[in-house]
Scaffold this motif. Structure first.
Motif, short mmCIF file in Angstrom:
data_model
loop_
_atom_site.label_atom_id
_atom_site.label_comp_id
_atom_site.label_asym_id
_atom_site.label_seq_id
_atom_site.Cartn_x
_atom_site.Cartn_y
_atom_site.Cartn_z
N ASN A 1 -6.41 7.37 -11.68
CA ASN A 1 -5.01 7.81 -11.78
C ASN A 1 -4.12 6.74 -12.41
OD1 ASN A 1 -4.91 6.07 -9.65
ND2 ASN A 1 -4.07 7.53 -8.18
N ALA B 1 0.99 6.71 -6.63
CA ALA B 1 -0.13 7.64 -6.82
C ALA B 1 0.33 9.09 -6.70
CB ALA B 1 -1.23 7.34 -5.81
N MET B 2 1.41 9.32 -5.93
CA MET B 2 1.90 10.69 -5.78
C MET B 2 2.86 11.07 -6.90
SD MET B 2 2.45 11.18 -1.71
CE MET B 2 2.85 9.55 -1.21
N MET C 1 -4.46 11.24 -3.26
CA MET C 1 -5.18 10.00 -2.99
C MET C 1 -5.03 9.63 -1.52
SD MET C 1 -5.02 6.50 -5.19
CE MET C 1 -6.22 5.20 -5.00
N ARG D 1 -9.01 3.29 -8.93
CA ARG D 1 -7.60 3.22 -9.30
C ARG D 1 -7.37 3.46 -10.78
NH1 ARG D 1 -7.78 1.17 -4.70
NH2 ARG D 1 -5.94 0.94 -3.36
N GLU E 1 12.01 2.15 4.32
CA GLU E 1 11.00 1.34 5.00
C GLU E 1 11.55 -0.03 5.42
OE1 GLU E 1 7.18 1.94 5.59
OE2 GLU E 1 8.54 3.59 5.98
N ARG F 1 -1.07 14.88 3.39
CA ARG F 1 -0.10 14.47 2.38
C ARG F 1 -0.71 14.57 0.98
NH1 ARG F 1 2.14 8.33 2.37
NH2 ARG F 1 -0.04 7.93 1.85
N ASN G 1 -1.58 4.00 4.49
CA ASN G 1 -0.36 3.85 3.69
C ASN G 1 0.68 4.94 3.92
OD1 ASN G 1 -1.71 1.68 2.72
ND2 ASN G 1 -2.05 2.48 0.68
N LEU G 2 0.95 5.22 5.19
CA LEU G 2 2.00 6.19 5.51
C LEU G 2 3.33 5.47 5.61
CD1 LEU G 2 0.10 8.05 8.38
CD2 LEU G 2 0.22 8.68 5.97
N LEU G 3 4.42 6.23 5.43
CA LEU G 3 5.75 5.66 5.60
C LEU G 3 5.99 5.49 7.09
CD1 LEU G 3 7.59 8.00 3.12
CD2 LEU G 3 7.51 5.53 2.88
N SER G 4 6.18 4.24 7.52
CA SER G 4 6.35 4.01 8.96
C SER G 4 7.71 4.52 9.44
CB SER G 4 6.21 2.52 9.27
OG SER G 4 7.19 1.79 8.58
N ARG H 1 -0.07 12.70 -12.15
CA ARG H 1 -0.49 12.09 -10.89
C ARG H 1 -0.26 13.02 -9.71
NH1 ARG H 1 1.80 5.98 -11.49
NH2 ARG H 1 -0.01 5.04 -12.49
N ARG H 2 0.73 13.91 -9.85
CA ARG H 2 1.00 14.85 -8.75
C ARG H 2 -0.17 15.79 -8.54
NH1 ARG H 2 6.44 14.99 -11.28
NH2 ARG H 2 7.45 13.24 -10.27
N PHE I 1 -6.16 6.51 1.50
CA PHE I 1 -6.39 5.07 1.47
C PHE I 1 -7.06 4.57 2.76
CE2 PHE I 1 -2.73 6.26 -0.97
CZ PHE I 1 -2.86 5.55 -2.16
N PHE J 1 6.65 14.39 1.86
CA PHE J 1 7.06 13.41 0.84
C PHE J 1 6.74 13.85 -0.60
CE2 PHE J 1 6.59 9.59 -1.71
CZ PHE J 1 7.74 8.87 -1.42
N PRO J 2 5.48 14.15 -0.91
CA PRO J 2 5.19 14.53 -2.30
C PRO J 2 5.90 15.80 -2.74
CG PRO J 2 3.25 14.81 -0.92
CD PRO J 2 4.25 14.11 -0.09
N GLY K 1 0.82 -1.21 0.00
CA GLY K 1 0.00 0.00 0.00
C GLY K 1 0.85 1.26 0.00
N VAL K 2 1.97 1.21 0.74
CA VAL K 2 2.84 2.38 0.80
C VAL K 2 3.49 2.63 -0.57
CG1 VAL K 2 4.83 3.40 1.96
CG2 VAL K 2 3.27 1.94 3.23
N SER L 1 3.20 5.20 13.89
CA SER L 1 2.77 4.18 14.84
C SER L 1 2.32 4.77 16.17
CB SER L 1 3.90 3.17 15.08
OG SER L 1 5.03 3.83 15.60
N LEU M 1 -3.46 3.76 -11.61
CA LEU M 1 -2.74 2.75 -10.83
C LEU M 1 -3.13 1.39 -11.39
CD1 LEU M 1 -2.98 3.95 -7.12
CD2 LEU M 1 -0.96 3.89 -8.57
#
Lengths: 226, 371
Positions: free
Chosen positions: B84, A134-135, B118, B81, A150, B185, B124-127, B113-114, B120, B137-138, A127-128, B171, B86
């Motif tokens: 865009n 998507a970005m 989107m 999806r 990650e 984001r 779907n974040l960067l952990s 796409r920018r 979710f 990020f974008p 998903g990430v 988290s 995907l």
């Protein structure tokens, strides 16, 4: 104490030879580790990216790389080391000593590390990756800004496992005059029955492995965010 | 100002959709944001094909909140999806504004796409990155100068109300907070379109409401077109202007939420509304159990807009002398439009009842005899 009571005489040990051998082992580990990382990481990334690719070409590329990696991983290290002596000479000019041991070490460890990298990347949440796509992230950005950060803890664990594996490989490289602690243990312990030196060499290798593992675990913990 | 059909409160309690939308159609040129033309998608080999989407035609206006509802496996996720790309459709075209996305090269597509944010279901974040870095990020993908990144991210943090969590990791946040990060984001690149993939499905009811309110705010404040998919009718009812119902990869019904909600045409749509309104079955049983004769009739009356709050029913029966009993009633709002639905049993002589209907029909949205 137990060792002493079994009749070992530690006064016979040539400490200067032990320190030289330890130093050789560390140098072998250092250089083979670096080259394994430099070569194994991109191969691992390539394995991961080509496995997910949609085109026929990418799936074909995956099969080719995967096949080569499997072959290198199935040849026992001792045999690999001996069979590539001409190649080793070509690359570093010699097939003995610390220098001569590095090409076979890298050739054996890089495919192993590449598989570990591939496995680590597969654990990254799909998903990430999708979110980054998507970005508008490019493939390179997905690798550099998503996949590697990650999977960092998992990659560090992989590096640790690879270096520990390299410790045992360096011991075998003693067979073709590679030098180092393993070489020392075989020459004195096996060929001259001087068990004392073998015991000391083995203990030193245990210490090296422990240190690598502890350091690896600390780094994994440091980078874990889950 | 962007066009938002249902923020318009109809005058004098009367709202003619057909007229309203035909007027809107005339003004439509240049207001179209997304167009899906004859989209279809099939998976699998030649021997065993699965159809995920077939013959999808959708037009979404600029500034609209467009909801796609369907059961799991109906194809709504694939549909979202494909906006865009995907998921690449097997056939058909996707237009965003004046750009045909399906005709673009990979690099140009990345650029387009920018402009499409989107969010979710599972955030779907960067952990491995802080909240700040996640939102940045974008921006960093396009090498935005550092000072601009700082300023933009801080503004976005304020917008979603997470200033104090700036340096935390995902988290450490709750589900609702993570979705707020996801929204921030998605907005970082000032997109024209926001795609929401079951954005509230993993959240509890209160959090869902607050996220929906945030989405509505964003839509009003920035005029961003929002496309969302969900399997919950109340999400559609709360924020959407237009809804499309998808079933087995086909759109079986689409139109203004008020229209579709009050007068569902397709069985699947009725199911979704029935799920919201559990008492429908009860009503069926109630009507069946009541004695029916020439002097009684059961009708369903739909109110829409300000007429919902007028004493229309009592005025009508006072004039005609018919008596009535309310069997069931709902009054609520759809996005900003109030609506009501009454199930009424009239008792009186036939002509008087007919006259009552006549009077009511001029003021209510719809009147239907059901028993």
């Amino acid at each position: 104490m137990i060792l002493l009571s079994t009749g070992f005489d530690f006064s016979k040990i040539y400490w200067s030879e032990i320190w030289t051998a330890t130093w050789d082992t560390l140098r072998m580990l250092f250089f083979s580790g670096i080259f394994t990382f430099i070569i194994g990481l991109p191969i691992g990334i390539l394995l991961f990216m080509t496995a997910r690719g949609n085109s026929v070409w990418s799936r074909m590329l995956y099969r080719v790389i995967s096949f080569i990696v499997n072959i290198l991983r199935s040849v026992p290290f001792v045999i690999l080391m001996i069979s590539i002596i001409p190649l080793t000479k070509l690359i570093v000019g010699t097939s003995i000593g610390v220098l001569g041991s590095i090409p076979p070490l890298v050739l054996a460890a890089a495919p192993f590390f590449a598989r570990l990298v591939e496995t680590s990347l597969r654990e990254v949440d799909r998903g990430v990756i999708e979110a980054a796509e998507a970005m508008g992230a490019s493939k390179g950005q997905i690798v550099g800004k998503v996949l590697l950060p990650e999977s960092m803890p998992s990659l560090i664990a992989g590096i640790t496992i690879t270096i520990v594996t390299l410790v045992s490989y360096t011991a075998m490289s003693g067979l073709i005059g590679g030098g180092g602690l393993g070489d020392l243990a075989i020459r004195y312990g096996y060929q001259r029955y001087e068990m004392e030196i073998m015991v000391v060499a083995v203990i030193l290798m245990i210490i090296i492995v422990q240190l690598i593992q502890v350091l690896g675990d600390i780094l994994v913990k440091r980078f874990s965010r889950k | 100002m962007t066009c938002q059909p249902f923020s318009v409160v109809p005058e004098k309690g009367f709202f003619d959709h057909k007229k309203f939308f035909s007027l809107l159609d005339q003004k439509r040129e240049g207001t179209i944001m997304i167009q899906l033309k004859q989209l279809s998608k099939t998976y699998g080999s030649k021997h065993k094909q699965t159809v995920a989407l077939s013959d999808i035609n959708v037009t979404i206006d600029r500034g609209e909140i467009f909801g796609i509802i369907g059961h799991s496996g109906a194809g709504k996720s694939t549909l979202l999806r494909s906006i865009n790309l995907l998921e690449r459709p097997t056939a058909g075209e996707v237009w965003i504004g004046d750009t045909n996305l399906t005709a673009l090269s990979d690099v140009d597509l990345q650029g387009q796409r920018r402009k499409i944010g989107m969010i979710f279901q599972h955030f779907n974040l960067l952990s491995s990155a802080t909240i700040f870095d996640n939102i940045a990020f974008p921006l960093r993908l396009v090498r935005t100068p550092k000072a601009e990144v700082e300023q933009k991210v801080d503004n976005l943090l304020k917008l979603v109300g997470l200033e104090e969590h700036r340096n935390k990791y995902p988290s450490q946040l709750s589900g609702g907070q993570k979705q707020r990060v996801g929204i921030a984001r998605a907005l970082a690149n000032d997109p024209e379109v926001l795609l929401c993939d079951e954005a509230t499905s993993a959240l509890d009811p209160q959090t869902t409401q607050s996220i929906l309110r945030l989405l509505l705010d964003i839509n009003k404040q920035f005029g961003i077109t929002i496309v969302l998919i969900t399997h919950e009718m109340h999400v559609i009812q709360t924020i959407c202007d237009t809804v499309a119902v998808i079933h087995d990869g086909r759109i079986v019904e689409q139109g203004p939420v008020t229209e579709v909600f009050l007068k569902p045409q397709h069985a699947v749509t009725r199911d979704f509304i029935r799920e919201e309104n559990e008492s429908a079955e009860l009503l069926d049983r109630l009507i069946a159990s009541l004695p029916s004769n020439d002097h009684t009739e059961v009708v369903k009356i739909n109110f829409l807009g300000t007429s919902t709050y007028q004493p229309i029913l009592s005025e009508a029966v006072q004039a005609t002398g018919v008596s009535f009993a309310i069997l069931q009633g709902t009054i609520a709002t759809m996005k900003d439009t109030p609506y009501g639905q009454l199930i009424v049993r009239f008792e009186g002589d036939k002509e008087a009842i007919a006259k009552t209907y006549e009077m009511l029909r001029t003021q209510v949205h719809e009147l239907e005899v059901i028993g």
